[in-house]
Write a protein that holds these residues in place. Sequence first.
Motif, PDB file in Angstrom:
ATOM      1  N   LEU A 147      -1.142  -0.964   0.807  1.00 18.13           N
ATOM      2  CA  LEU A 147      -1.573  -0.091  -0.280  1.00 18.13           C
ATOM      3  C   LEU A 147      -2.719  -0.720  -1.070  1.00 18.13           C
ATOM      4  O   LEU A 147      -3.652  -0.032  -1.485  1.00 18.13           O
ATOM      5  N   ALA A 148      -2.649  -2.032  -1.288  1.00 17.30           N
ATOM      6  CA  ALA A 148      -3.712  -2.708  -2.034  1.00 17.30           C
ATOM      7  C   ALA A 148      -5.057  -2.548  -1.335  1.00 17.30           C
ATOM      8  O   ALA A 148      -6.102  -2.427  -1.992  1.00 17.30           O
ATOM      9  N   ALA A 149      -5.039  -2.539   0.000  1.00 19.00           N
ATOM     10  CA  ALA A 149      -6.275  -2.372   0.752  1.00 19.00           C
ATOM     11  C   ALA A 149      -6.692  -0.912   0.849  1.00 19.00           C
ATOM     12  O   ALA A 149      -7.888  -0.602   0.923  1.00 19.00           O
ATOM     13  N   ALA A 158      -6.383  10.970  -5.623  1.00 19.94           N
ATOM     14  CA  ALA A 158      -5.866  11.398  -4.316  1.00 19.94           C
ATOM     15  C   ALA A 158      -4.376  11.098  -4.211  1.00 19.94           C
ATOM     16  O   ALA A 158      -3.894  10.097  -4.742  1.00 19.94           O
ATOM     17  N   PRO A 159      -3.614  11.956  -3.539  1.00 20.94           N
ATOM     18  CA  PRO A 159      -2.183  11.691  -3.376  1.00 20.94           C
ATOM     19  C   PRO A 159      -1.918  10.577  -2.371  1.00 20.94           C
ATOM     20  O   PRO A 159      -2.583  10.477  -1.338  1.00 20.94           O
ATOM     21  N   VAL A 160      -0.964   9.748  -2.709  1.00 24.15           N
ATOM     22  CA  VAL A 160      -0.446   8.715  -1.815  1.00 24.15           C
ATOM     23  C   VAL A 160       1.044   9.001  -1.641  1.00 24.15           C
ATOM     24  O   VAL A 160       1.782   9.062  -2.625  1.00 24.15           O
ATOM     25  N   GLN A 206       4.460   1.689  -8.717  1.00 20.32           N
ATOM     26  CA  GLN A 206       4.064   0.999  -9.949  1.00 20.32           C
ATOM     27  C   GLN A 206       3.324  -0.291  -9.630  1.00 20.32           C
ATOM     28  O   GLN A 206       2.282  -0.584 -10.244  1.00 20.32           O
ATOM     29  N   ARG A 207       3.827  -1.049  -8.680  1.00 19.91           N
ATOM     30  CA  ARG A 207       3.166  -2.310  -8.325  1.00 19.91           C
ATOM     31  C   ARG A 207       1.776  -2.068  -7.745  1.00 19.91           C
ATOM     32  O   ARG A 207       0.888  -2.917  -7.879  1.00 19.91           O
ATOM     33  N   ALA A 208       1.587  -0.919  -7.103  1.00 19.35           N
ATOM     34  CA  ALA A 208       0.289  -0.606  -6.512  1.00 19.35           C
ATOM     35  C   ALA A 208      -0.662   0.056  -7.502  1.00 19.35           C
ATOM     36  O   ALA A 208      -1.792   0.399  -7.144  1.00 19.35           O
ATOM     37  N   GLY A 209      -0.220   0.265  -8.740  1.00 21.92           N
ATOM     38  CA  GLY A 209      -1.064   0.883  -9.740  1.00 21.92           C
ATOM     39  C   GLY A 209      -1.212   2.380  -9.565  1.00 21.92           C
ATOM     40  O   GLY A 209      -2.198   2.972 -10.018  1.00 21.92           O
TER      41      GLY A 209
END
Length: 284
Positions: A147-149, A158-160, A206-209
């Motif tokens: 996810l960070a990349a 955009a939806p994840v 949350q961790r991925a912002g």
Amino acid sequence: MTPTLVRQRLPHAGPAPRVDLAARARDWSEIQERMLVPLYEAVYERLDVGPGTRLLGLGCGSGLALLMAASRGAAISGVESSSPERRALARERLLPEGPGTRARANVRLLDDAPGAPEDGARAYTLVTAFEPIGCLAGDSEGLGELLAAAVPLAERGAPVVLAGWGPPERCATSSVLRVAGKLADPLRSAGSWRPALRDDLEEVAQRAGLRPDGSGRVACPFGYADLDCAVRGLLSTGLFDAAIAATDQEQVDKELTEALHPHRRPDGTVWMPNVFRYLIARTP
């Protein structure tokens, strides 16, 4: 009954079990992967996936979810870094070669990390991570790196989509997966089974912002033609690898078969109702 299909091989502490990875990937593709089709369909319908969608699939496995998106007209890119064997099957499925085959447009498979859309100008409009988390301790760590990349490559807002196992009481397969936890316990492994928790997906987001923006639950029953098919399908998920490393293949096969017996129907098929969760989060 047509064998239906979930999950992927995850790293864990301790020695890796000696398995035929090519056969394991084939079992995933032919038996197990289709179990999540209701999840894929629900998400694609809710987000109106079609022409104009530029989709990045993280942990795309052998490519079934990507194929379904491509059939709706989406441009697709897939990343499969943990299983070269599954990635090879995805390539066969999405980018066939040889006489009589036709190249599929707007399809790309990546080996190690997400990359920008091929046109280089427009970002992804949708990112998916359909491999369910919340079943193994620490199973979201690799997803966090992906996810960070991936998030910087997506459009703003955009939806994840993240996917996870539902509550144990709503997943008949949980009783079978407890076999993995029981056998793997001596390892105290990071890859040991644990019950899914209510906020697994929200914590990853949350961790991925990412900003949560809706969720849903989808019934995804696991159905198999017979006990042998069920054992092969479940082993292909990788959820029993720590148990195999802690004991041996024969012991895991035996106890897994015993745990499946209550789910066997009079005609010999195996049926386990399950519910999976998905979370839609938005990029900053």
